[in-house]
Design a protein around this motif. Structure first.
Motif, PDB file in Angstrom:
ATOM      1  N   PRO A   1       0.329  -1.297  -0.054  1.00 19.03           N
ATOM      2  CA  PRO A   1      -0.027   0.247  -0.503  1.00 19.03           C
ATOM      3  C   PRO A   1       0.768   1.424   0.349  1.00 19.03           C
ATOM      4  O   PRO A   1       2.233   1.420   0.248  1.00 19.03           O
ATOM      5  CB  PRO A   1      -1.003   0.172   1.684  1.00 19.03           C
ATOM      6  CG  PRO A   1      -1.106  -1.312   1.863  1.00 19.03           C
ATOM      7  CD  PRO A   1       0.572  -1.763   1.211  1.00 19.03           C
ATOM      8  N   ARG A   2       0.197   2.591  -0.385  1.00 20.20           N
ATOM      9  CA  ARG A   2       1.363   3.324  -0.409  1.00 20.20           C
ATOM     10  C   ARG A   2       0.178   4.405   0.160  1.00 20.20           C
ATOM     11  O   ARG A   2      -0.786   4.592  -0.201  1.00 20.20           O
ATOM     12  CB  ARG A   2       1.522   3.503  -1.838  1.00 20.20           C
ATOM     13  CG  ARG A   2       2.049   4.866  -2.040  1.00 20.20           C
ATOM     14  CD  ARG A   2       1.951   5.284  -3.577  1.00 20.20           C
ATOM     15  NE  ARG A   2       2.267   7.333  -3.683  1.00 20.20           N
ATOM     16  CZ  ARG A   2       1.562   7.121  -5.786  1.00 20.20           C
ATOM     17  NH1 ARG A   2       0.985   6.650  -6.129  1.00 20.20           N
ATOM     18  NH2 ARG A   2       2.531   8.739  -5.669  1.00 20.20           N
ATOM     19  N   LEU A   3       0.693   5.339   1.250  1.00 22.85           N
ATOM     20  CA  LEU A   3       0.880   6.405   1.735  1.00 22.85           C
ATOM     21  C   LEU A   3       0.870   7.662   1.329  1.00 22.85           C
ATOM     22  O   LEU A   3       1.950   7.450   1.408  1.00 22.85           O
ATOM     23  CB  LEU A   3      -0.011   6.247   2.858  1.00 22.85           C
ATOM     24  CG  LEU A   3      -0.434   5.088   4.033  1.00 22.85           C
ATOM     25  CD1 LEU A   3      -0.395   4.617   5.485  1.00 22.85           C
ATOM     26  CD2 LEU A   3      -2.376   4.830   3.710  1.00 22.85           C
ATOM     27  N   SER A   4       0.291   8.847   1.883  1.00 21.67           N
ATOM     28  CA  SER A   4       1.224   9.934   1.965  1.00 21.67           C
ATOM     29  C   SER A   4       0.467  11.028   2.394  1.00 21.67           C
ATOM     30  O   SER A   4      -0.146  11.054   2.474  1.00 21.67           O
ATOM     31  CB  SER A   4       0.523  10.695  -0.023  1.00 21.67           C
ATOM     32  OG  SER A   4       1.148   9.866  -1.292  1.00 21.67           O
ATOM     33  N   SER A   5       1.178  12.141   3.063  1.00 23.29           N
ATOM     34  CA  SER A   5       0.992  13.167   3.804  1.00 23.29           C
ATOM     35  C   SER A   5       1.218  14.226   2.868  1.00 23.29           C
ATOM     36  O   SER A   5       2.452  14.630   2.298  1.00 23.29           O
ATOM     37  CB  SER A   5       2.140  12.847   5.056  1.00 23.29           C
ATOM     38  OG  SER A   5       1.736  14.007   5.702  1.00 23.29           O
ATOM     39  N   ALA A   6       0.612  15.699   3.299  1.00 20.30           N
ATOM     40  CA  ALA A   6       0.527  16.638   3.007  1.00 20.30           C
ATOM     41  C   ALA A   6       2.211  16.726   4.405  1.00 20.30           C
ATOM     42  O   ALA A   6       2.631  16.634   5.078  1.00 20.30           O
ATOM     43  CB  ALA A   6      -0.220  17.397   3.601  1.00 20.30           C
ATOM     44  N   GLY A   7       2.536  18.000   3.640  1.00 24.19           N
ATOM     45  CA  GLY A   7       3.441  18.601   4.104  1.00 24.19           C
ATOM     46  C   GLY A   7       3.143  19.815   4.292  1.00 24.19           C
ATOM     47  O   GLY A   7       2.343  20.452   4.589  1.00 24.19           O
ATOM     48  N   ARG A   8       4.083  20.910   5.362  1.00 26.08           N
ATOM     49  CA  ARG A   8       3.802  21.929   5.850  1.00 26.08           C
ATOM     50  C   ARG A   8       5.077  23.066   5.455  1.00 26.08           C
ATOM     51  O   ARG A   8       5.987  22.962   5.835  1.00 26.08           O
ATOM     52  CB  ARG A   8       3.793  22.237   8.053  1.00 26.08           C
ATOM     53  CG  ARG A   8       3.353  22.840   8.179  1.00 26.08           C
ATOM     54  CD  ARG A   8       4.010  22.902   9.492  1.00 26.08           C
ATOM     55  NE  ARG A   8       5.274  22.641  10.312  1.00 26.08           N
ATOM     56  CZ  ARG A   8       5.549  22.236  11.978  1.00 26.08           C
ATOM     57  NH1 ARG A   8       4.525  22.668  12.382  1.00 26.08           N
ATOM     58  NH2 ARG A   8       6.005  22.180  12.072  1.00 26.08           N
ATOM     59  N   SER A   9       4.224  23.920   4.261  1.00 24.95           N
ATOM     60  CA  SER A   9       5.096  24.933   3.714  1.00 24.95           C
ATOM     61  C   SER A   9       4.511  25.799   2.944  1.00 24.95           C
ATOM     62  O   SER A   9       2.600  26.113   3.391  1.00 24.95           O
ATOM     63  CB  SER A   9       5.764  24.083   2.625  1.00 24.95           C
ATOM     64  OG  SER A   9       4.453  24.355   1.608  1.00 24.95           O
ATOM     65  N   PHE A  10       4.991  27.113   3.485  1.00 28.12           N
ATOM     66  CA  PHE A  10       4.069  28.407   2.599  1.00 28.12           C
ATOM     67  C   PHE A  10       4.993  29.048   1.763  1.00 28.12           C
ATOM     68  O   PHE A  10       6.326  27.716   1.364  1.00 28.12           O
ATOM     69  CB  PHE A  10       4.512  29.292   3.869  1.00 28.12           C
ATOM     70  CG  PHE A  10       4.319  29.553   5.339  1.00 28.12           C
ATOM     71  CD1 PHE A  10       3.101  30.330   5.623  1.00 28.12           C
ATOM     72  CD2 PHE A  10       4.871  28.793   6.289  1.00 28.12           C
ATOM     73  CE1 PHE A  10       2.498  29.806   6.865  1.00 28.12           C
ATOM     74  CE2 PHE A  10       4.423  28.110   7.924  1.00 28.12           C
ATOM     75  CZ  PHE A  10       2.809  29.125   7.977  1.00 28.12           C
ATOM     76  N   PRO A  11       3.778  29.438   1.119  1.00 28.34           N
ATOM     77  CA  PRO A  11       4.427  30.175  -0.859  1.00 28.34           C
ATOM     78  C   PRO A  11       6.464  30.287  -0.837  1.00 28.34           C
ATOM     79  O   PRO A  11       6.842  31.064   0.475  1.00 28.34           O
ATOM     80  CB  PRO A  11       3.408  31.083  -1.323  1.00 28.34           C
ATOM     81  CG  PRO A  11       3.184  31.106  -0.281  1.00 28.34           C
ATOM     82  CD  PRO A  11       3.192  30.648   1.347  1.00 28.34           C
ATOM     83  N   VAL A  12       6.542  30.062  -1.613  1.00 27.32           N
ATOM     84  CA  VAL A  12       8.372  30.047  -2.327  1.00 27.32           C
ATOM     85  C   VAL A  12       8.674  30.622  -3.169  1.00 27.32           C
ATOM     86  O   VAL A  12       8.551  30.667  -3.345  1.00 27.32           O
ATOM     87  CB  VAL A  12       9.505  28.993  -0.710  1.00 27.32           C
ATOM     88  CG1 VAL A  12      10.863  29.388  -1.824  1.00 27.32           C
ATOM     89  CG2 VAL A  12       8.973  28.182   0.199  1.00 27.32           C
TER      90      VAL A  12
END
Length: 840
Positions: free
Chosen positions: A176-187
């Protein structure tokens, strides 16, 4: 503190309860490295067993273990610990071990069951930052999959990555494959242009000064390695010191060689609240978190392993990073707020999409030894090791005594494997017997692995060891780098501790003692002085090498080279030490020989019989031995062809065309399974197809064209030869009743060209369709000729030619060749190869 991965952790636990493998994708900053291991500690399927996480870098391993320990309110070495090369912080209470480099491989080799399914065993293996595709990670995963399939079906395997083709990896693992969101702001990304003839350090310094003056927050600068960090640090300190009196700046390096306390300092905010400029290698790409960074300055470069044939090792070369790495680096600027990234390469420059796996571009002796120790090379690799590189690695291991002729590991190989270093150095360390000699071998291992401690050019390894000995006595030679010598001394101490060597290294040694030890690591690099030129040496592989003009080694009869630069004619000896011949004759006695040989003399173009004394491929003495031995002649003639090339053989035009026809059919009809008759394949298989034809011959020109044809065609049975003549005929019957030749050829792109039929136009009257061969798969390219045999038209569509082009050709040619027919209706005219009858 809440991290993006937190929301996914219940799903991670549930997935691993139902499946034994998982691919977890999470961008940098999501928290996967430090939160996933802790979240799995109380999982029912783990049943109190240990979790081992492979971390590619030492800095990241220490940082991850320290962060997890602080979360638990404990010290490193309690519930969470780490193990890296020459350093361990674990205890009987440790349940999460962060390990690096070959530690996981050693664990699997020493105990394939990983402690079994009971208490104290390993219940889960986590591969962090797998997108970096280090060789140790690829090998560890392959071994873990083998263990899971054959010994431990309860073992959980989690592959974690920030930037990876997760779908491909999930299919490979059937996971199985799981994906997490990241924590980032515009660069905001911009390219910071270099000035004309500006050095990289100057461009980076200007970018840093611009960032400090324009943007808030800390600045993270990505550089290839320690050398570039040191240069930029020196360039930055004066202006920052001036500004720092008012604004409080601090410049901090970050690389794998830093002491632990300095690494920890970089990973924490400045205690005095000053802005920080962190000069980092790609260790800061994804493995560690740096607080407060708002600006990233990216050189676009990294030091990555590449096989260096000069040294026989994989060395770190400066290379352009991949686009995935550039995106990760830019993302570092958007962790806490909006950020800015300045790239120090032109916007027009295009990067490769993904980083190439190390296994495809490094030397594989260590991998080959691990596979032999495992007892099988039938492992599942994400990218299989290249066969050529693996074969070369096994050749070296046999030379070192680690493998036998069947590629099985020897007792020496087992000892080398346990040392966990490159097999060359392991062979040398094991060969040294007495205390002081083993201490000296530890020095040499540290010297060979390290960057050069001398600033001046010198090819004498002894000068480097003497500089190390002087450093230990409190003296540093004027041309030596103190920090480099300190690092070498520390590495040598670690080796002595690892090998339990109580003796101190000697304070003085004769230079040949270094060479005698080094010969065990580089038996293929032992060289003997040329009889007529004291600056030229013959190597054990038969090739020649030369010394620098100002070499310190001139006059030495025997040398062993730890580093060579291979060039078209003679290799250049970059680093070497003298070897004592008496030592060679006693230690490498089996490599000396004295026998009659038959060889090909290039100048005389004839076979010569000699009584030859050798050390491997080095000719020590050669004297005429009378008549050529017919039993040795065939092999010598094969060697001559291998040296001179296939054109030295008596090719007829017909045989050349037959060979080309077979090569074309091999491309057009692969289902025929025809042999490869290309130059490379024929040269590689000379012993199989050509050697029998040389039986009883003592001259190259004694081979007749018919004998060569028989030898070349011998692998094909009669039916297949008939099929070749049917599918790729030498001639075709044209409407004039004549047989006309078909020419076969290969194009500049290495692919078969369309076969050519050159024929006079009048011979094709009435033929509507272009002739075809190869069961109709290939149409011929027709070269239509004038009555004088000159080209008129080239076509692969005769019907179109008769309809559209022939009227114009007829108008132009009718007056020029009036004795030949040029009918208005070529469709119904009689084809002929003759001129019109007289009087018509």
């Amino acid at each position: 503190m809440t991290l993006p991965i937190d929301a996914l952790l219940p799903q991670v636990r549930d997935t691993l309860a139902a499946h034994t493998r998982l691919v977890l994708e999470a961008p940098p900053g999501a928290g996967k490295t430090t939160q996933v291991p802790l979240a799995l500690l109380d999982a029912p399927w783990l049943a109190g067993r240990r979790i081992v996480m492979l971390e590619p870098r030492r800095v990241a391993a220490r940082a991850a273990a320290g962060f997890m320990a602080r979360q638990l309110g404990e010290a490193v070495g309690d519930t969470v610990g780490y193990r890296i090369r020459f350093e361990s912080r674990v205890s009987a209470r440790t349940r999460v071990e962060v390990v690096t480099e070959g530690i996981l491989t050693r664990m699997l080799q020493d105990d394939p069951e990983l402690g079994g399914s009971g208490p104290g065993g390993v219940g889960a293996l986590l591969f962090d930052e797998f997108h970096e595709r280090h060789l140790a990670g690829d090998l560890g995963l392959a071994l873990a999959l083998d263990v899971q399939a054959s010994l431990r079906d309860d073992l959980r395997i989690v592959v974690m990555s920030a930037t990876l083709d997760g779908e491909r990896l999930a299919q490979f693992l059937d996971a199985p494959r799981l994906s997490s969101a990241g924590r980032s702001f515009p660069v905001e990304v911009a390219h910071f242009p270099a000035r004309r003839d500006e050095s990289p350090e100057s461009q980076a310094r200007r970018a840093v000064e611009h960032a400090l003056a324009t943007h808030p927050g800390d600045v993270l600068v990505f550089l290839p390695g320690r050398r570039e960090i040191t240069r930029l640090q020196s360039a930055l300190l004066p202006p920052l010191r001036r500004q720092g009196e008012e604004q409080g700046f601090v410049v901090l390096p970050l690389h794998g060689d830093l002491p632990v306390d300095q690494q920890s300092q970089v990973l924490q905010p400045d205690p005095q609240g000053r802005r920080r400029v962190v000069l980092a290698t790609n260790v800061a790409e994804s493995s560690v978190t740096l607080p407060g960074v708002r600006v990233v300055i990216d050189s676009g470069l990294a030091r990555e392993p590449r096989f260096d044939p000069n040294s026989g090792f994989s060395r770190l070369d400066v290379v352009n990073i991949a686009q995935a790495s550039a995106d990760q680096r830019a993302g570092r600027a958007g962790r806490v707020a909006e950020g800015w990234t300045y790239r120090l390469w032109p916007q027009s420059q295009r990067l490769e999409p993904q980083r190439r796996a190390e296994i495809m571009q490094v030397e594989l002796a260590g991998l080959a030894l691990e596979l032999a120790g495992w007892g099988s090379d039938a492992l599942r690799f994400v990218d299989p090791p290249p066969p050529g590189a693996l074969a070369a690695a096994r050749d070296l291991l046999r030379r070192l005594g680690a493998l036998d002729a069947a590629h099985a590991i020897t007792s020496t190989g087992r000892g080398m494997l346990a040392l966990g270093t490159h097999p060359r150095l392991a062979a040398m360390l094991l060969a040294a017997r007495e205390g002081e000699g083993r201490a000296l071998a530890c020095d040499l291992a540290a010297l060979v692995e390290a960057r050069d401690p001398l600033r001046s050019r010198s090819d004498a390894l002894a000068e480097r060891w003497r500089a190390l000995a002087a450093f230990r006595d409190g003296r540093v030679p004027h041309d030596a780098n103190r920090s480099a010598l300190a690092a070498i001394d520390a590495a040598a101490k670690q080796w002595r501790r690892r090998l339990r060597v109580d003796a101190a290294p000697p304070r003085e040694v004769e230079a040949h003692r270094l060479g005698d030890l080094l010969a065990h690591a580089f038996p293929d690099r032992i060289a003997h002085r040329h009889a007529d030129d004291p600056r030229r040496y013959q190597l054990g592989n038969g090739r020649m090498a030369r010394l620098f003009d100002d070499s310190a080694l001139v006059g030495e009869p025997w040398l062993v080279a730890s580093e060579l630069r291979f060039e078209a004619r003679d290799a250049l000896l970059l680093r070497a030490a003298p070897v004592d011949e008496r030592f060679l004759r006693s230690t490498f006695a089996a490599h000396f020989s004295d026998r009659d040989e038959t060889r090909w003399d290039v100048e005389r173009r004839a076979l010569v019989a000699e009584r030859v004394q050798r050390f491997d491929g080095i000719v020590l003495d050669a004297r005429p031995a009378g008549r050529v031995d017919s039993g040795q002649a065939a092999q010598a003639l094969i060697d001559a062809v291998r040296d001179l090339g296939l054109d030295a053989l008596p090719w007829s035009d017909g045989l050349r065309q037959w060979r080309t026809r077979v090569r074309c059919l091999r491309e057009w009809m692969p289902e025929l399974t025809l042999p490869d008759l290309g130059d490379e394949a024929l040269l590689a298989s000379l012993d199989d197809w050509l050697r029998p034809a040389f039986a009883g011959k003592t001259r190259l020109d004694a081979l007749l064209a018919d004998e060569l044809a028989g030898a070349l065609k011998s692998p094909l049975d009669w039916n297949l030869r008939q099929r070749i003549d049917q599918l790729a005929p030498t001639q075709v019957l044209v409407p004039s009743g004549q047989q006309r030749r078909i020419e076969y050829a290969f194009g500049d792109d290495g692919k078969p060209a369309s076969p050519v039929l050159a024929v006079k136009l009048q011979e094709l009257f009435g033929l509507a369709d272009t002739p075809r061969i190869c069961d109709g798969r290939m149409s011929l390219t027709v070269h239509l000729l004038s009555p004088a045999g000159r080209p008129l038209q080239v076509t692969r569509d005769l019907r179109s030619f008769w309809q559209n082009t022939y009227p114009e050709v007829r108008r132009e040619m009718k007056g020029r060749y009036p004795k030949h027919p040029w009918p208005e209706d070529p469709w119904n005219a009689v084809a002929t190869h003759r001129a019109k009858p007289r009087g018509t």
